[in-house]
Enzyme design. Structure first.
Site, short mmCIF file in Angstrom:
data_model
loop_
_atom_site.label_atom_id
_atom_site.label_comp_id
_atom_site.label_asym_id
_atom_site.label_seq_id
_atom_site.Cartn_x
_atom_site.Cartn_y
_atom_site.Cartn_z
N LEU A 117 -5.92 -3.40 2.56
CA LEU A 117 -7.37 -3.19 2.63
C LEU A 117 -7.74 -1.90 3.37
CD1 LEU A 117 -8.66 -6.85 3.19
CD2 LEU A 117 -8.89 -5.45 1.13
N ARG A 118 -6.81 -1.30 4.08
CA ARG A 118 -6.99 0.01 4.73
C ARG A 118 -8.01 0.03 5.87
NH1 ARG A 118 -2.37 1.13 2.92
NH2 ARG A 118 -2.15 2.30 1.00
N ASP B 140 5.08 -4.99 6.71
CA ASP B 140 5.08 -4.35 5.38
C ASP B 140 4.72 -2.87 5.42
OD1 ASP B 140 5.36 -4.17 2.58
OD2 ASP B 140 3.19 -4.07 2.45
N HIS C 189 7.46 -7.74 -2.93
CA HIS C 189 7.71 -6.80 -4.05
C HIS C 189 9.20 -6.58 -4.38
CE1 HIS C 189 7.80 -4.24 -0.52
NE2 HIS C 189 6.52 -3.91 -0.56
N ASP D 205 0.25 -5.55 -4.58
CA ASP D 205 0.56 -4.44 -3.68
C ASP D 205 -0.48 -3.32 -3.84
OD1 ASP D 205 1.75 -3.00 -1.69
OD2 ASP D 205 3.54 -2.45 -2.84
N HIS E 257 -4.79 5.24 -2.11
CA HIS E 257 -4.59 6.52 -1.42
C HIS E 257 -5.55 7.52 -2.04
CE1 HIS E 257 -0.99 5.51 0.87
NE2 HIS E 257 -0.53 4.87 -0.18
O1 DOR Z 1 4.15 1.93 -2.11
C1 DOR Z 1 3.79 1.31 -1.13
N1 DOR Z 1 2.65 1.62 -0.49
N2 DOR Z 1 4.55 0.32 -0.67
C2 DOR Z 1 4.26 -0.32 0.49
O2 DOR Z 1 4.95 -1.25 0.84
C3 DOR Z 1 3.15 0.14 1.35
C4 DOR Z 1 2.12 0.75 0.51
C5 DOR Z 1 1.04 1.46 1.30
O3 DOR Z 1 0.57 0.89 2.28
O4 DOR Z 1 0.62 2.54 0.91
#
Ligand code: DOR
Length: 438
Positions: free
Chosen positions: A64-65, A153, A234, A307, A311
């Site tokens: 959720l950032r 994670d 995953h 997942d 970004h």
């Molecule tokens: O690709 C990924 N991005 N794998 C993860 O486990 C973390 C995630 C992220 O938080 O960007």
């Protein structure tokens, strides 16, 4: 009569099976289930002809950032994305800034999610302080604050004594479980995609399958030692599945999830160097993909988890060795699974729905919150209406997440969530698609 919503003409798929049924929702619950319901004058009627009505989807892995990266996604936008994808509950990941390693932060995430009211959120908690891997967090206090999943994670905890200590505590707490991002830190150092033919061709350092298998193997042995419940986050390769099967034979309490992207895509997608396909663990070979697909179809994989990892463009429009790993997925996961697995006849629709709803609900103890249960009179009205045959083009301007790093963008997918209801309230309707202009 209290205001109600009637879902007409659809087919219900839940743990009890598949059947034609109409549903009336009122006061947050399913109040009537019948072959045919007369809505009466005051009900909202939803035409579900040609659709399936399923218990709300449950995601075991959502980033959720928030706190920390609100420009990328917020609890508000991330949970709206969940509702758009048919989810009524998600488990949020702790790799925020700061990370979720204190009970107050668990409560904060859950409170913000409750205020947003798009879906239920159960915040996971870090298993090591600061996600630094060397000191266990206060598991009992985090559990009391509501966390059930303990994980760092994003990275694996490499110190086996720390994992053992966390597992010993988790084993004493009903419903609690440990999940690991299984990639051996030393083996993946400097690696960006799967170690194999494509990484060699591109001249880029890879992350070997062995990095995943080593951590999964160690953790399964520690779960056996401690009696803790263990969840493989995953899973990306055949070796992990072999280890899980062997551990199950030894009586280890283990569940395993796979993402739609590891089911739908392979390392081949990275030949062009497009970082939209960069994620951790990385996309693997066609043979690994085939093993994951087979295990899902056989019911050996418990859950499909998104997942969802938003970004910003400036972190994804970069060469592979500089780009951030991860993709968004809440809004597209169901459709990706239907398109890649159900349409070609690899897995049954019921199997995919089970892996997206009642099976993950049980893993995260979200069945106790009223998710994933059978759609019968008296049950909480947490459900999604899906047209399994509707074709739609993924346009990130129409998705709720603030980030657009979704490799399915521009693709036509099969199967669309038309409505989502959380305790009888509409949290998503396809009639409310955010417009590209808006
Ligand atoms: O690709 C990924 N991005 N794998 C993860 O486990 C973390 C995630 C992220 O938080 O960007």
């Amino acid at each position: 009569m209290a205001p109600s919503t009637v879902l007409r003409g659809g087919e219900v798929i839940d743990e009890l099976g598949t059947r034609r049924a109409e549903l009336r929702l009122a006061d947050g619950h399913i109040v009537e289930v019948a072959n045919s319901i007369d809505p009466g004058p005051d009900a909202d009627v939803i035409d579900a002809l040609g659709c399936v009505i399923v218990p709300g989807l449950v995601d075991l892995q959502t980033h959720l950032r928030e706190p920390g990266d609100g420009h990328v996604d917020t609890i508000e936008s991330g949970t709206a994305a969940a509702a758009q994808g048919g989810f009524t509950a998600v488990v949020s990941m702790p790799n925020t800034t700061p990370c979720i390693d204190h009970p107050d932060l668990v409560r904060m995430v859950n409170d913000l999610a409750r205020a947003a009211a798009h879906c239920d959120v159960m915040s996971s908690a870090a298993m090591s302080v600061g996600r630094a891997g060397d000191r266990p967090t206060d598991i009992a206090a985090l559990y009391d604050a509501g966390a059930r999943l303990f994980t760092d994670d994003g990275t694996a905890v490499m110190d086996s004594a720390v994992v053992r200590s966390v597992m010993e505590r988790v084993a004493t707490l009903p419903g609690a479980y440990v999940g690991q991002h299984a990639e051996d830190e030393a083996l993946i150092a400097g690696g960006h995609i799967n170690e194999g033919v494509v990484s060699a061709e591109l001249g880029i350092r890879g992350r070997p399958v062995a990095a995943e298998a080593i951590v999964v193997d160690r953790d399964l042995r520690l779960a056996e030692l401690t009696g803790a419940r263990y969840h493989v986050l995953h899973a990306s390769c055949a070796q992990t599945l072999d280890l899980v099967r062997a551990a199950r034979r030894r009586g280890v309490d283990v569940s395993v999830e796979v993402t739609p992207q590891h089911l739908a895509l392979t390392e081949e997608m990275l030949r062009g160097g497009d970082a939209l396909y960069k994620m951790n663990p990385p996309l693997r070979t066609t043979a690994d993909q085939a093993a994951l697909r087979q295990a899902l179809a056989d019911g050996q994989i418990d859950a499909i988890a998104t997942d969802h990892a938003p970004h910003p463009d400036e972190r994804k429009s970069l060469p592979l060795h500089e780009a951030a790993p991860g993709m968004t997925g809440l809004e597209t996961s169901l459709a990706a699974a239907l398109t890649e697995l159900v349409e070609p006849g690899i897995a049954a629709l019921e199997t995919v729905i089970a892996a997206l709803s009642w099976k993950p609900a049980r893993i995260a103890a979200l069945n106790e919150w009223g998710h994933g249960g059978p759609l019968v009179a008296g049950a909480p009205a947490n459900l999604a209406v899906i047209d399994p045959h509707e074709r739609w083009t993924v346009d990130t301007a129409e998705l709720s997440s603030r980030s657009s790093n979704n490799p399915f963008r521009g693709r036509v997918l099969n199967g669309r969530v038309r409505h989502t209801f959380l305790r009888g309230s509409s949290t998503w309707s396809v009639d409310r698609v955010p417009s590209a202009a808006g």
